[in-house]
Every structure is written in structure tokens, then in C-alpha cells.
Design a protein around this motif. Structure first.
Motif, PDB file in Angstrom:
ATOM      1  N   ILE A   1     -53.650 -21.893   3.580  1.00  0.00           N
ATOM      2  CA  ILE A   1     -54.434 -23.052   4.023  1.00  0.00           C
ATOM      3  C   ILE A   1     -53.884 -23.591   5.338  1.00  0.00           C
ATOM      4  CG2 ILE A   1     -55.106 -25.423   3.464  1.00  0.00           C
ATOM      5  CD1 ILE A   1     -55.010 -24.586   0.498  1.00  0.00           C
ATOM      6  N   GLN A   2     -52.564 -23.670   5.451  1.00  0.00           N
ATOM      7  CA  GLN A   2     -51.956 -24.168   6.682  1.00  0.00           C
ATOM      8  C   GLN A   2     -52.202 -23.212   7.840  1.00  0.00           C
ATOM      9  OE1 GLN A   2     -49.625 -27.419   6.922  1.00  0.00           O
ATOM     10  NE2 GLN A   2     -51.112 -26.946   8.504  1.00  0.00           N
ATOM     11  N   LEU A   3     -52.264 -21.924   7.526  1.00  0.00           N
ATOM     12  CA  LEU A   3     -52.546 -20.908   8.534  1.00  0.00           C
ATOM     13  C   LEU A   3     -53.947 -21.088   9.105  1.00  0.00           C
ATOM     14  CD1 LEU A   3     -50.815 -18.391   9.433  1.00  0.00           C
ATOM     15  CD2 LEU A   3     -52.254 -17.040   7.916  1.00  0.00           C
ATOM     16  N   ILE A   4     -54.892 -21.398   8.236  1.00  0.00           N
ATOM     17  CA  ILE A   4     -56.284 -21.565   8.647  1.00  0.00           C
ATOM     18  C   ILE A   4     -56.514 -22.916   9.312  1.00  0.00           C
ATOM     19  CG2 ILE A   4     -58.664 -21.681   7.793  1.00  0.00           C
ATOM     20  CD1 ILE A   4     -57.778 -19.770   5.530  1.00  0.00           C
TER      21      ILE A   4
ATOM     22  N   ASP B   1     -59.472 -14.792  19.644  1.00  0.00           N
ATOM     23  CA  ASP B   1     -59.975 -16.168  19.527  1.00  0.00           C
ATOM     24  C   ASP B   1     -59.287 -16.976  18.427  1.00  0.00           C
ATOM     25  OD1 ASP B   1     -61.041 -14.609  17.527  1.00  0.00           O
ATOM     26  OD2 ASP B   1     -63.038 -15.489  17.602  1.00  0.00           O
ATOM     27  N   VAL B   2     -58.279 -16.402  17.778  1.00  0.00           N
ATOM     28  CA  VAL B   2     -57.507 -17.125  16.763  1.00  0.00           C
ATOM     29  C   VAL B   2     -56.027 -16.814  16.970  1.00  0.00           C
ATOM     30  CG1 VAL B   2     -59.348 -17.168  15.026  1.00  0.00           C
ATOM     31  CG2 VAL B   2     -57.767 -15.224  15.102  1.00  0.00           C
ATOM     32  N   PRO B   3     -55.132 -17.677  16.473  1.00  0.00           N
ATOM     33  CA  PRO B   3     -53.702 -17.407  16.608  1.00  0.00           C
ATOM     34  C   PRO B   3     -53.321 -16.064  15.978  1.00  0.00           C
ATOM     35  CG  PRO B   3     -54.067 -19.660  15.898  1.00  0.00           C
ATOM     36  CD  PRO B   3     -55.398 -18.974  15.822  1.00  0.00           C
TER      37      PRO B   3
ATOM     38  N   ARG C   1     -54.812 -13.896  12.743  1.00  0.00           N
ATOM     39  CA  ARG C   1     -55.426 -12.588  12.983  1.00  0.00           C
ATOM     40  C   ARG C   1     -54.722 -11.503  12.166  1.00  0.00           C
ATOM     41  NH1 ARG C   1     -57.361  -9.820  18.662  1.00  0.00           N
ATOM     42  NH2 ARG C   1     -57.945  -7.813  17.765  1.00  0.00           N
ATOM     43  N   ASN C   2     -53.402 -11.582  12.058  1.00  0.00           N
ATOM     44  CA  ASN C   2     -52.664 -10.614  11.250  1.00  0.00           C
ATOM     45  C   ASN C   2     -53.118 -10.660   9.797  1.00  0.00           C
ATOM     46  OD1 ASN C   2     -51.158  -9.641  13.371  1.00  0.00           O
ATOM     47  ND2 ASN C   2     -49.372 -10.888  12.935  1.00  0.00           N
ATOM     48  N   PHE C   3     -53.311 -11.878   9.286  1.00  0.00           N
ATOM     49  CA  PHE C   3     -53.775 -12.007   7.908  1.00  0.00           C
ATOM     50  C   PHE C   3     -55.164 -11.393   7.750  1.00  0.00           C
ATOM     51  CE2 PHE C   3     -56.468 -14.419   4.939  1.00  0.00           C
ATOM     52  CZ  PHE C   3     -55.845 -14.081   3.754  1.00  0.00           C
ATOM     53  N   LEU C   4     -56.070 -11.680   8.683  1.00  0.00           N
ATOM     54  CA  LEU C   4     -57.423 -11.137   8.590  1.00  0.00           C
ATOM     55  C   LEU C   4     -57.423  -9.621   8.732  1.00  0.00           C
ATOM     56  CD1 LEU C   4     -59.354 -13.845  10.652  1.00  0.00           C
ATOM     57  CD2 LEU C   4     -59.300 -13.563   8.162  1.00  0.00           C
TER      58      LEU C   4
ATOM     59  N   TYR D   1     -45.538 -13.371   6.542  1.00  0.00           N
ATOM     60  CA  TYR D   1     -46.466 -13.760   5.488  1.00  0.00           C
ATOM     61  C   TYR D   1     -47.181 -12.548   4.904  1.00  0.00           C
ATOM     62  CZ  TYR D   1     -50.260 -16.190   3.057  1.00  0.00           C
ATOM     63  OH  TYR D   1     -51.160 -16.642   2.110  1.00  0.00           O
ATOM     64  N   VAL D   2     -47.649 -11.655   5.751  1.00  0.00           N
ATOM     65  CA  VAL D   2     -48.319 -10.443   5.271  1.00  0.00           C
ATOM     66  C   VAL D   2     -47.358  -9.605   4.429  1.00  0.00           C
ATOM     67  CG1 VAL D   2     -49.342  -8.245   5.980  1.00  0.00           C
ATOM     68  CG2 VAL D   2     -50.034 -10.369   7.112  1.00  0.00           C
TER      69      VAL D   2
END
Length: 280
Positions: free
Chosen positions: A27-30, A161-163, A167-170, A183-184
Motif C-alpha cells: 500500500i505504501q509503495l502504491i 511513469d512510476v517509481p 515498477r519492479n513489483f508490477l 521487496y520482490v
């Protein structure tokens, strides 16, 4: 089996997000602009249905932070119709959960429907994320400030377009190789440890089987595959071909043969001769 388990699976995602620390981190990541000091223990597969006649919903992950702000996170695998309308319905149900009898409307807290983490682009603009809030159409600088935000995350984007950590999580959700991301790495280790637990693995396979029996898209895929099999093998068209298609899909999912037979016979109420025809 470890390599086959993906966080895209609803059951896997819910199992991971039931870990309070991993859920709070996501949640904090997003939402890095928020200061989330702590969250409630996440409720996984939270079901909400007001009456027996209303359309019930099931939130993949539901939690609140220290200020009562509500977060609902879903993993959406298929690009089905009506996603914006589902956001509308989900947000209404979240409000109903927060606003108990006798409370004033002004007591409604901020809510975030992170709806959804999608392995597809829901709006075809190539972005990693789409954030929606209510604004005046005549003057976009005028926000309604009703406290509702909906966020769609797209794993397929290639834009910058994202930190990097988001992006790594996605990318990880999209089953891409991600290296040097703490985190991953935690998510990978957590899922690997889950997969070593026999009870969890059995629950995972039971859930996967259940979803294949009840998901409309999967049933249609099984039906189409069954028709093709029927044409090739000379099995009579109709129910048996659809069941055969579903059996093949469940085999691909890794369900052990004996458990597969038991599930199929129970689900479709088949006779022993019918089972012999299907599993010959």
C-alpha cells in the motif's frame, strides 16, 4: 510446482497479503504520499452482501490504517467488461461498511479501491497506473473531495511513469525477472515457503479447481477445448466434451490425477461408466 505458482493467482495474492507487513509495504509503495504508520490485519476474501436479494461482492484484500482510511486491493486477471461499474459498486459497498446506523455522512473516511492490479492495460493508453477521483466537468481544478479514489495498475506498460520500486513489483506480477529488489525478493521467499507447506498447497489446488469449475471464462474455454477434443476422438458432442475440456485444463494446472477424478465425478455427478469413458 514452485515455479508454477504466481502471485497473479487470487489465492496466492490473498495468502501473501494476509501478511500484515507485506500488505502495508505494498500500500505504501502504491501511495507513497501517505504516511501509513500501521494497518489492521488484512481481511482476505471479505464478503459483503446487504440482503439475500442484493449482488454480493468479495474483496480480495481489505484493511484500514491508523486513521481509519480504507484500502481495498484486487488482483484482476481477465479483461472483462464493466470494470468501471465494478469500481462504482465496490466503492458504494465500502461506504456502506463504514457508515453505520446513526452516523453522519461527514464521518465517512477516505477510501482507496486499488482496482485492479491488471496484467493488461484496462484503458489502452500505455500507462502503468490510472488514478480516478471526482472533479467538476466545467472546472477540473474543482475537486468534489468526497474521499474516494480508484486506482488501476497495469503490469504491461513500458513507460517510465512510476517509481522504480513500484515498477519492479508490477514487473514481478507480470512474471518478469526482477533482480536486486528487496521487496520482490521477500515476496518470492514468502511464496516459496508457502509452497512447501502441504496443507497450504492442497488448499491452493482445491481453490484453483473450484475457480475452474465456477469461472465463466474458464468454463467456456473448457467447452471449446472439449468440442475440439470431441471432434478428434469421436466422443458425442455436448456435456461430455465440455467436461473433457475442463479435465484437460485441470491437468495443465497440475491437479493430481486421483484428486482430479474425485472432483470431476462429484462436481458433474457422473456414473462410473461415464468416468471410464472420460479417463480411459
Amino acid at each position: 510446482m514452485v515455479n508454477e505458482i504466481s502471485i497473479q493467482d487470487d489465492f496466492v495474492f490473498g495468502s501473501v497479503m494476509s501478511n500484515k507487513r507485506l500488505c502495508q509495504h505494498l500500500i505504501q509503495l502504491i501511495l507513497p504520499e501517505l504516511k501509513i504508520e500501521q494497518i489492521e490485519f488484512p481481511t482476505v476474501q471479505k464478503t459483503v452482501q446487504e440482503t439475500q436479494f442484493s449482488h454480493g461482492i468479495r474483496f480480495d484484500v481489505y484493511t484500514k490504517d491508523q486513521n481509519g482510511v480504507v484500502y481495498e486491493i484486487d488482483m484482476q486477471i481477465r479483461h472483462t467488461r464493466g470494470l468501471p461499474q465494478r469500481v462504482r459498486y465496490y466503492q458504494g459497498r465500502l461506504d456502506g461498511e463504514m457508515l453505520k446506523d446513526g452516523k453522519k455522512y461527514a464521518t465517512l473516511r477516505q477510501s482507496y479501491v486499488i482496482f485492479f492490479i491488471c496484467p493488461f492495460d484496462p484503458f489502452s493508453l500505455g500507462r502503468h497506473r490510472y488514478d480516478f477521483a471526482n472533479y467538476c466537468q466545467q472546472d477540473k481544478s474543482l475537486a468534489l473531495n468526497d474521499g474516494r479514489t480508484a486506482i488501476f495498475l497495469n503490469t504491461k506498460s513500458t513507460q517510465n511513469d512510476v517509481p522504480k520500486d513500484l515498477r519492479n513489483f508490477l514487473d514481478y506480477v507480470d512474471n518478469k525477472d526482477v533482480e536486486n529488489d528487496e521487496y520482490v525478493d521477500e515476496l518470492k521467499d514468502y511464496i516459496q515457503n508457502l509452497s512447501k507447506n502441504t496443507e497450504w498447497r492442497n488448499d491452493y489446488m482445491d481453490n484453483r479447481t473450484h475457480m475452474m469449475f465456477h469461472d465463466e471464462d474458464v468454463r467456456e474455454e473448457g467447452k471449446q477445448l472439449g468440442i475440439a477434443i470431441g471432434e478428434k476422438r469421436g466422443i458425442a458432442t455436448g456435456k461430455m466434451e465440455a467436461i473433457q475440456g475442463t479435465i484437460d485444463l485441470l491437468r495443465e494446472a497440475g491437479l493430481p490425477e486421483e484428486r482430479l477424478k474425485t472432483k470431476v465425478q462429484q462436481r458433474f455427478d457422473l456414473t462410473n461408466p461415464q468416468m471410464q469413458e472420460l479417463f480411459k
